[in-house]
Design an enzyme around this catalytic site. Structure first.
Site, mmCIF file in Angstrom:
data_model
loop_
_atom_site.group_PDB
_atom_site.id
_atom_site.type_symbol
_atom_site.label_atom_id
_atom_site.label_comp_id
_atom_site.label_asym_id
_atom_site.label_seq_id
_atom_site.Cartn_x
_atom_site.Cartn_y
_atom_site.Cartn_z
ATOM 1 N N ALA A 180 0.836 -1.207 0.000
ATOM 2 C CA ALA A 180 0.000 0.000 0.000
ATOM 3 C C ALA A 180 0.869 1.255 0.000
ATOM 4 C CB ALA A 180 -0.907 -0.004 1.221
ATOM 5 N N SER A 706 -3.024 -4.994 -3.518
ATOM 6 C CA SER A 706 -2.185 -4.456 -2.451
ATOM 7 C C SER A 706 -2.695 -4.884 -1.091
ATOM 8 C CB SER A 706 -2.151 -2.922 -2.498
ATOM 9 O OG SER A 706 -1.626 -2.449 -3.709
ATOM 10 N N CYS A 707 -1.757 -5.010 -0.177
ATOM 11 C CA CYS A 707 -2.077 -5.057 1.249
ATOM 12 C C CYS A 707 -0.968 -4.281 1.942
ATOM 13 C CB CYS A 707 -2.208 -6.490 1.753
ATOM 14 S SG CYS A 707 -0.709 -7.483 1.598
ATOM 15 N N LYS A 708 -0.703 -4.548 3.187
ATOM 16 C CA LYS A 708 0.296 -3.768 3.915
ATOM 17 C C LYS A 708 1.675 -3.884 3.271
ATOM 18 C CE LYS A 708 2.261 -3.241 8.560
ATOM 19 N NZ LYS A 708 2.183 -3.697 9.973
ATOM 20 N N THR A 714 -1.974 -10.439 -0.169
ATOM 21 C CA THR A 714 -1.877 -10.242 -1.620
ATOM 22 C C THR A 714 -1.713 -11.572 -2.347
ATOM 23 O OG1 THR A 714 -0.930 -8.034 -1.345
ATOM 24 C CG2 THR A 714 -0.532 -9.137 -3.438
#
Length: 806
Positions: A180, A706-708, A714
């Site tokens: 992200a 997206s993720c962190k 993901t």
């Protein structure tokens, strides 16, 4: 496969039936056309796996996954940092070019210049550190909080799945995975950009009173920047076109004269239109009042005071209106917002009769009456700007009239028998020799036009710079910190978008329908976010929302590369903060195959949309006890953007240009279902992500997940989507679905260490130690039970506390 051309497959059928992984490589396959010099310039270090799955008709399909790094992870942020530094240095020079200001404004200017200098020094230091980095072309998640890497996106990779089936054309599906876009180094203690910007905008109004500034909304600030850019861009164009006009006149080429005049008139009209705004007029008045020696007309209304006393203007705009003087209007002014004349004016009277401005005292002493804010030491005329601005149009009309006169007399000079026209331009041309040189007759008028343009540019540039000075003064220091944070987030988002655009462009070079859609409407870029609305991930999502929204200021342009060298095929970023253009160079032979509109340099638009659905255990807590309004607002707002894009696409591009899929659901129906889901109150509504991803692929769009850190969540999302595509589009046998999913998600294969999804060193270490990737497999039953156990724990804790205090 039926022809037996499978030399690169190294496993037999029996072994393939035991394990669907039949081939893996860290260098890609040797005969793959994806590994061309074109892709090699931007994408590198491929990791490839090939699987064999059975279809519903007992045939075999070959599935090839290839993940690559992208050199744009570092090259785009480096270019942006260079542009940031250049833009801030220009701003410092523009502030210095304001000339002499009163002590109050001069002190504010020095403070703002000092802050800009700090930002420039920090950016230069970061850029120097980035230039030293060699090695992998991505930033691992363990480095996400490093200061010098804060402009670099996390784990930016491309993922392509190519499917080969008997008697079918090969199909491929692309997705870009990236962490992200967020300011991880700066942290999320106070929230993300969306919350911080809203809070800061409210505080600016109070700061404007304290600093004696006019409050300008973000729209006014953006307008000031636009005017600055327009005049700086158009003035050299007008000057160059005016020289071309004189050159055509010297050659006695009426066709060249007409062509140059047409272009000159268009650019001049564009220049005049850009300055037709009340913001420029009101800013000129405010700048005039901020200069030394500013006095007011109604001196008799000022209370007498001793030498050096401060006097403040307290007359209201309504009182000034009763005296027959109307204050200049601030554009977009509404009740409750101060206008240009609402800013207080301070006068220090000296013994010799001179005066200078000084800051308002904050101790409440020396109450003063408001005076008329129209300065008299130079008898400032509010209509002066209108006259200067109108002189440009008048000068252009004179040039046009002269060219018309020359055209009327051209047949006479060529000894053609035509009557002499009786119309005389006495009000424009005082003397004219029909036999004289065209250049001599046009030159005075062209020089006058250039002088008028130059005078307008000087005034407009100083006025808009003063607007930006007031905006910066009211924003110190929080405003510049937020600008730095926004720069960081935008840099990460733009690197990901440029990577996705280049990948999609390379894949569609032979698709004429795609190229037509590209220059007629543009592409949609769909960002799928899996962040939760809990704890610090709320701040990440707020950063990401602003960063993705800022991508609307980006356009792409296709250019012809100087050579086929990989260095000359790297995308180049140009522009400024309110508008950037990414130039994507292509080899000469490839460039010549593009449509005419793209080769002519037409700006290609991209429409970024963001859809977020939290899926982890923290989202379970947020759904039960937290606030998910941010997620709901983001999904609803971006659905409107996506729906608007589809309507524009339907009007300009035939449906034949869009790709064909086995599933025949109409796009309009899919959008309707998505619109219903974004307003439906439902926990972890992953249907939103499924629908948005499907619509994006059907629209020839660019997919991002997206993720962190672009790792666990993901990888779960991408592998599930790939298996669903194999099932829906390529008839994957239902008995192979779970097997295919497990195989794609496995890190340990046939006793070897394979790190497929995560190139993060910290993840590679855990694999090397043969630790199971337990974080990838959260049992659903455990998640359901844990949420109920949390409720029970809270109730028991409350009972315990009540019993204790009783």
């Amino acid at each position: 496969m039926e022809e037996g051309n499978m030399d690169h497959i190294t496993a037999d059928v029996q072994q393939a039936q035991k394990c669907t992984l039949v081939c893996e490589s860290s260098q890609g396959t040797p005969n793959d056309k994806d590994n061309s010099p074109l892709t090699g310039a931007v994408f590198k270090n491929p990791v490839c796996k090939v699987y064999k799955f059975q279809t519903v008709d007992s045939k075999w399909m070959l599935v090839r996954e290839q993940m690559e790094e992208c050199t744009l992870s570092f090259s785009i942020p480096r270019q942006l940092l260079h542009l940031y530094i250049q833009e801030d240095m220009r701003r410092i020079q523009e502030l210095r070019d304001l000339g002499e200001l009163s002590p109050h404004w001069d002190n504010l200017r020095k403070e703002v210049i000092g802050r800009y200098g700090q930002v420039i020094a920090a950016y230069q230091e970061t850029l120097a550190e980035l230039n030293k980095i060699t090695g992998p072309s991505f930033k691992p998640s363990c480095s996400k909080a490093q200061r010098y890497l804060e402009f670099i996106p996390i784990n930016l990779h491309t993922q392509r799945m190519r499917v080969t089936c008997p008697r079918q054309t090969d199909a491929f599906y692309d997705v870009i995975t990236v962490g992200a876009p967020a300011a991880h180094f700066q942290g999320f203690k106070g929230g993300g950009l969306q919350r911080l910007l809203s809070r800061h905008e409210a505080e600016k109004k109070s700061f404007s009173t304290a600093y004696q500034c006019i409050y300008y909304s973000p729209e006014h600030t953006a307008k000031a920047q636009e005017v600055l850019h327009s005049v700086g861009h158009l003035q050299p164009l007008i000057s160059g076109l005016a020289d071309q006009l004189l050159q055509a006149a010297q050659q006695h080429s009426m066709a060249g004269l007409r062509e140059a005049l047409k272009t000159l008139a268009g650019k001049t009209e564009q220049f005049v239109h850009a300055l037709k705004d009340e913001l420029v007029k009101s800013a000129l008045l405010a700048l005039h009042a901020a200069q030394p020696g500013y006095v007011t007309k109604n001196q008799n209304q000022t209370l007498p005071g001793h030498q050096g006393h401060s006097h403040q203007d307290h007359q209201s705009p309504s009182q000034r209106g009763q005296q027959g003087q109307s204050p200049p209007q601030n554009p977009g002014h509404s009740p409750g917002q101060p206008s240009a004349t609402d800013s207080p004016v301070v006068v220090c009277n000296n013994v010799d009769g001179g005066s200078q401005t000084a800051p308002i005292r904050e101790d409440g002493q020396a109450p003063l009456k408001r005076q008329d804010s129209i300065p008299c030491h130079k008898e400032y005329d509010e209509e002066e700007w209108d006259r200067v601005w109108a002189d440009v149009a008048k000068s252009l009309n004179c040039v046009i009239a002269m060219v018309d006169k020359l055209q009327e007399q051209e047949p006479i000079n060529n000894n053609q028998e035509q009557p002499i026209p009786k119309q005389v331009l006495a009000d424009v041309i005082t003397s004219h020799n029909p036999e004289g040189d065209w250049r001599e007759q046009l030159c005075p008028l062209v020089v006058r036009l250039k002088e008028c343009v130059a005078e307008v540019v000087v005034r407009a540039r100083r006025a808009m710079t003063f607007v930006l000075l007031q905006e910066a003064a009211c924003s110190i220091p929080q405003g510049l910190f937020l600008k730095q944070r926004r720069d960081v987030v935008f840099s990460q988002a733009l690197a990901a978008l440029a990577c996705g655009f280049v990948m999609r462009l390379y894949a569609g070079m032979e698709d004429k329908g795609f190229l037509r859609q590209l220059h007629l409407v543009g592409l949609v870029a769909q960002f799928e976010s899996l962040l939760s609305t809990y704890s610090e991930e709320i701040g990440m999502l707020e950063d990401m929302e602003v960063g993705i929204s800022d991508l609307h200021r980006v356009a792409f342009k296709i250019t012809q590369a100087k050579t086929d060298d990989p260095c000359d095929l790297q995308p180049v970023v140009i522009g400024r903060r309110d508008h950037y253009t990414v130039e994507v160079p292509l080899p000469r032979l490839v460039f010549q195959t593009l449509p005419h509109e793209i080769k002519e340099g037409k700006a290609l638009q991209v429409y970024p949309v963001l859809f977020n659905v939290g899926i982890n255990e923290q989202q379970t807590i947020a759904d039960r006890f937290g606030d998910i309004s941010l997620q709901e607002r983001i999904n609803q707002r971006n659905f409107e953007i996506l729906d608007s894009y589809y309507k524009s696409l339907s009007d300009k591009v035939p449906s034949e240009c869009l790709p064909c899929f086995q599933t025949q659901t109409d796009l309009k129906d899919l959008l309707g279902t998505l619109g219903q889901n974004v307003v439906t109150k439902k926990r972890k509504n992953v249907e939103i992500l499924w629908l948005a991803g499907t619509i994006c692929r059907r629209l020839n769009g660019i997919r991002f997940t997206s993720c962190k850190s672009a790792k666990d969540r993901t990888s779960m999302s991408v592998t599930l989507e790939q298996c669903a595509l194999l099932r829906d589009e390529h008839q994957l046998n239902k008995d192979y679905f779970i097997r295919a999913l497990d195989c794609m998600r496995s890190r340990l294969t046939q006793g070897e260490v394979v790190c497929q999804w995560d190139s993060d060193p910290e993840a590679a270490c855990s694999v090397a130690e043969n630790k199971p990737a337990s974080r990838h497999f959260y049992p659903i039953a455990l998640l359901l039970v844990s949420s109920h156990l949390l409720v029970v724990w809270l109730i028991l804790s409350l009972v315990f506390l009540l019993a204790k205090y009783q």
